[in-house]
Design a protein around this motif. Structure first.
Motif, PDB file in Angstrom:
ATOM      1  N   GLN A  79      -7.612  11.714   5.050  1.00 27.83           N
ATOM      2  CA  GLN A  79      -8.491  11.605   3.878  1.00 27.83           C
ATOM      3  C   GLN A  79      -9.914  12.040   4.180  1.00 27.83           C
ATOM      4  O   GLN A  79     -10.734  12.122   3.288  1.00 27.83           O
ATOM      5  CB  GLN A  79      -8.568  10.142   3.432  1.00 27.83           C
ATOM      6  CG  GLN A  79      -7.338   9.636   2.743  1.00 27.83           C
ATOM      7  CD  GLN A  79      -7.616   8.271   2.103  1.00 27.83           C
ATOM      8  OE1 GLN A  79      -8.538   7.567   2.483  1.00 27.83           O
ATOM      9  NE2 GLN A  79      -6.804   7.922   1.148  1.00 27.83           N
ATOM     10  N   SER A  87      -7.935  11.738  -2.088  1.00 29.96           N
ATOM     11  CA  SER A  87      -7.253  12.307  -3.260  1.00 29.96           C
ATOM     12  C   SER A  87      -7.807  11.749  -4.572  1.00 29.96           C
ATOM     13  O   SER A  87      -7.699  12.394  -5.607  1.00 29.96           O
ATOM     14  CB  SER A  87      -5.751  12.045  -3.163  1.00 29.96           C
ATOM     15  OG  SER A  87      -5.513  10.660  -3.220  1.00 29.96           O
ATOM     16  N   GLU A 122      -4.354   0.471  -7.715  1.00 35.15           N
ATOM     17  CA  GLU A 122      -4.126   1.477  -6.682  1.00 35.15           C
ATOM     18  C   GLU A 122      -3.111   0.927  -5.683  1.00 35.15           C
ATOM     19  O   GLU A 122      -3.395  -0.034  -4.955  1.00 35.15           O
ATOM     20  CB  GLU A 122      -5.431   1.834  -5.960  1.00 35.15           C
ATOM     21  CG  GLU A 122      -5.223   2.947  -4.950  1.00 35.15           C
ATOM     22  CD  GLU A 122      -6.480   3.330  -4.182  1.00 35.15           C
ATOM     23  OE1 GLU A 122      -7.537   2.703  -4.366  1.00 35.15           O
ATOM     24  OE2 GLU A 122      -6.390   4.272  -3.371  1.00 35.15           O
ATOM     25  N   LEU A 126      -6.080   2.600   1.035  1.00 31.98           N
ATOM     26  CA  LEU A 126      -6.550   2.600   2.425  1.00 31.98           C
ATOM     27  C   LEU A 126      -8.015   2.206   2.543  1.00 31.98           C
ATOM     28  O   LEU A 126      -8.474   1.830   3.605  1.00 31.98           O
ATOM     29  CB  LEU A 126      -6.346   3.973   3.065  1.00 31.98           C
ATOM     30  CG  LEU A 126      -4.902   4.455   3.277  1.00 31.98           C
ATOM     31  CD1 LEU A 126      -4.895   5.773   4.024  1.00 31.98           C
ATOM     32  CD2 LEU A 126      -4.084   3.427   4.033  1.00 31.98           C
ATOM     33  N   PHE A 158       4.191  -3.585  -3.679  1.00 28.76           N
ATOM     34  CA  PHE A 158       4.201  -3.331  -5.128  1.00 28.76           C
ATOM     35  C   PHE A 158       5.542  -3.737  -5.740  1.00 28.76           C
ATOM     36  O   PHE A 158       5.597  -4.231  -6.874  1.00 28.76           O
ATOM     37  CB  PHE A 158       3.915  -1.847  -5.382  1.00 28.76           C
ATOM     38  CG  PHE A 158       4.062  -1.436  -6.825  1.00 28.76           C
ATOM     39  CD1 PHE A 158       3.271  -2.007  -7.807  1.00 28.76           C
ATOM     40  CD2 PHE A 158       4.986  -0.463  -7.188  1.00 28.76           C
ATOM     41  CE1 PHE A 158       3.403  -1.628  -9.139  1.00 28.76           C
ATOM     42  CE2 PHE A 158       5.123  -0.073  -8.511  1.00 28.76           C
ATOM     43  CZ  PHE A 158       4.333  -0.654  -9.493  1.00 28.76           C
ATOM     44  N   LEU A 178       0.459   9.513  -2.395  1.00 26.09           N
ATOM     45  CA  LEU A 178       1.196   9.607  -1.124  1.00 26.09           C
ATOM     46  C   LEU A 178       1.920   8.305  -0.794  1.00 26.09           C
ATOM     47  O   LEU A 178       2.009   7.910   0.360  1.00 26.09           O
ATOM     48  CB  LEU A 178       0.253  10.034   0.007  1.00 26.09           C
ATOM     49  CG  LEU A 178      -0.386  11.405  -0.208  1.00 26.09           C
ATOM     50  CD1 LEU A 178      -1.377  11.729   0.884  1.00 26.09           C
ATOM     51  CD2 LEU A 178       0.678  12.497  -0.292  1.00 26.09           C
TER      52      LEU A 178
HETATM   53  C1  LIG Z   1       0.136   7.816   3.361  1.00 26.03           C
HETATM   54  S1  LIG Z   1      -0.573   6.278   2.987  1.00 26.03           S
HETATM   55  C2  LIG Z   1      -1.451   6.866   1.589  1.00 26.03           C
HETATM   56  C3  LIG Z   1      -2.707   6.195   1.345  1.00 26.03           C
HETATM   57  C4  LIG Z   1      -3.647   6.738   0.287  1.00 26.03           C
HETATM   58  N1  LIG Z   1      -3.216   6.297  -1.026  1.00 26.03           N
HETATM   59  C5  LIG Z   1      -3.827   8.241   0.322  1.00 26.03           C
HETATM   60  O1  LIG Z   1      -3.649   8.875  -0.716  1.00 26.03           O
HETATM   61  O2  LIG Z   1      -4.184   8.776   1.363  1.00 26.03           O
HETATM   62  C6  LIG Z   1       0.733   5.381   2.203  1.00 26.03           C
HETATM   63  C7  LIG Z   1       0.392   3.910   2.021  1.00 26.03           C
HETATM   64  O3  LIG Z   1       1.254   3.376   1.031  1.00 26.03           O
HETATM   65  C8  LIG Z   1       1.525   2.048   1.383  1.00 26.03           C
HETATM   66  N2  LIG Z   1       2.737   1.618   0.671  1.00 26.03           N
HETATM   67  C9  LIG Z   1       3.956   2.171   0.730  1.00 26.03           C
HETATM   68  N3  LIG Z   1       4.833   1.491  -0.037  1.00 26.03           N
HETATM   69  C10 LIG Z   1       4.127   0.472  -0.604  1.00 26.03           C
HETATM   70  C11 LIG Z   1       4.475  -0.601  -1.471  1.00 26.03           C
HETATM   71  N4  LIG Z   1       5.724  -0.778  -1.888  1.00 26.03           N
HETATM   72  N5  LIG Z   1       3.514  -1.454  -1.849  1.00 26.03           N
HETATM   73  C12 LIG Z   1       2.247  -1.318  -1.406  1.00 26.03           C
HETATM   74  N6  LIG Z   1       1.852  -0.317  -0.572  1.00 26.03           N
HETATM   75  C13 LIG Z   1       2.786   0.555  -0.176  1.00 26.03           C
HETATM   76  C14 LIG Z   1       1.689   2.103   2.899  1.00 26.03           C
HETATM   77  O4  LIG Z   1       1.524   0.846   3.503  1.00 26.03           O
HETATM   78  C15 LIG Z   1       0.603   3.092   3.293  1.00 26.03           C
HETATM   79  O5  LIG Z   1      -0.592   2.455   3.640  1.00 26.03           O
END
Ligand SMILES: C[S@@+](CC[C@H](N)C(=O)[O-])C[C@H]1O[C@@H](n2cnc3c(N)ncnc32)[C@H](O)[C@@H]1O
Length: 292
Positions: A79, A87, A122, A126, A158, A178
């Motif tokens: 990021q 993003s 959201e 992060l 979530f 993502l």
């Molecule tokens: C690649 S990171 C993306 C973070 C940020 N949104 C971005 O666009 O860079 C994916 C994040 O989604 C979170 N994540 C995945 N499944 C999730 C869920 N069911 N509930 C909450 N967070 C989730 C993971 O823990 C991780 O921190």
């Protein structure tokens, strides 16, 4: 001849808000992210097969790769400005175009210290300092993640977040940036998209106080999920979203990512989407969304 040193900009000397202690190379962060995704998929497959011993072994391999914490640090680095940036700046740009976000003086004129106009959930947050967090008078943020990295982000899955029990608990915007590609199982990805619809408010296009672009889902995926998968192309993605009640309002692709803003214009229908090949090729991936 002495070489004249280039003047450094002010921002150069300013420490970034959250600089990782040891900066990974982009190659290192890519490897961590890919290995984490691969192991997560293998773990889900082992659980599906009922092979607890293998699942346990893969869990240990995930931890050996640094686990979710190191994966998040690698994602956070993706990021940073020099690697493409946060993003949510694309979301902010689109919300400005749709007049959901207005200039601060317009807001000051119409609000006298009241609460924010819109609410955004959201998922997979992060940082509480991303672009969408910079307009708190207009967008009230609720940030969740499987692993919270600090204040302002609630540790929550979530898929287990209680459904809104009153209009006060629903949202105008849900952001899945993502995150869908993080989910290792195609059916669970479909479940995640279905679940989003239950968190968005339901007075679609009827209320005069709401913006017609809302309620909306901001969806970001790695480009290969849509451009280079045997089981998903953009046409199928848009069809799935249409079945779930969403109409595409904005779209942008970069060499690595695809960004979409969908507004929810009606209730989901019950159409299912199975796993089926939409194309084939030797270097394609198997990213897939199944809606049951
Ligand atoms: C690649 S990171 C993306 C973070 C940020 N949104 C971005 O666009 O860079 C994916 C994040 O989604 C979170 N994540 C995945 N499944 C999730 C869920 N069911 N509930 C909450 N967070 C989730 C993971 O823990 C991780 O921190």
């Amino acid at each position: 001849m002495a070489v004249k040193k280039r003047q450094k900009t002010l921002s150069h000397g300013r420490p970034p808000l959250s600089r990782p202690k040891e900066r990974m190379s982009s190659q290192q962060s890519r490897t961590i992210i890919r290995t984490h995704h691969r192991l997560q998929k293998e773990h889900a497959a082992a659980l599906r097969k009922g092979d607890a011993r293998l699942a346990e072994e893969i869990s240990r391999a995930i931890e050996k790769n640094g686990g979710l914490k190191v994966y998040q640090a690698a994602s956070k680095q993706g990021q940073s400005k020099d690697r493409g940036g946060d993003s949510s700046k694309v979301l902010v740009e689109w919300l400005r175009e749709a007049n959901v976000i207005q200039s601060d003086n317009v807001v000051d004129e119409h609000m006298d210290g009241g609460s924010a106009v819109y609410r955004c959930l959201e998922v997979g947050a992060l940082s509480p300092e991303n672009e969408i967090s910079k307009v708190p008078k207009q967008i009230q943020m609720t940030r969740i993640d499987l692993n919270s990295q600090g204040p302002g982000i609630e540790k929550q899955d979530f898929m287990k977040r209680p459904l809104p029990s009153s209009p006060d608990e629903d949202f105008d915007i849900v952001s899945l940036s993502l995150v869908l590609n993080y989910v290792p199982d195609p059916t669970q990805r479909g479940e995640m998209l279905k679940r989003v619809t239950r968190f968005l408010h339901r007075d679609m296009g009827r209320s005069t106080t709401r913006n017609s672009a809302l309620p909306a889902l901001f969806l970001v995926l790695p480009l290969p999920c849509v451009e280079n998968s045997r089981y998903l192309d953009e046409q199928l993605l848009l069809q799935i979203m249409e079945n779930l009640g969403f109409a595409l309002t904005n779209k942008k692709t970069t060499p690595k990512l695809c960004y979409y803003l969908f507004s929810m214009t009606r209730r989901p229908n019950l159409t299912k989407t199975d796993k089926r090949k939409v194309r084939d090729g030797p270097l394609m991936n198997n990213f897939c969304i199944v809606v049951e």
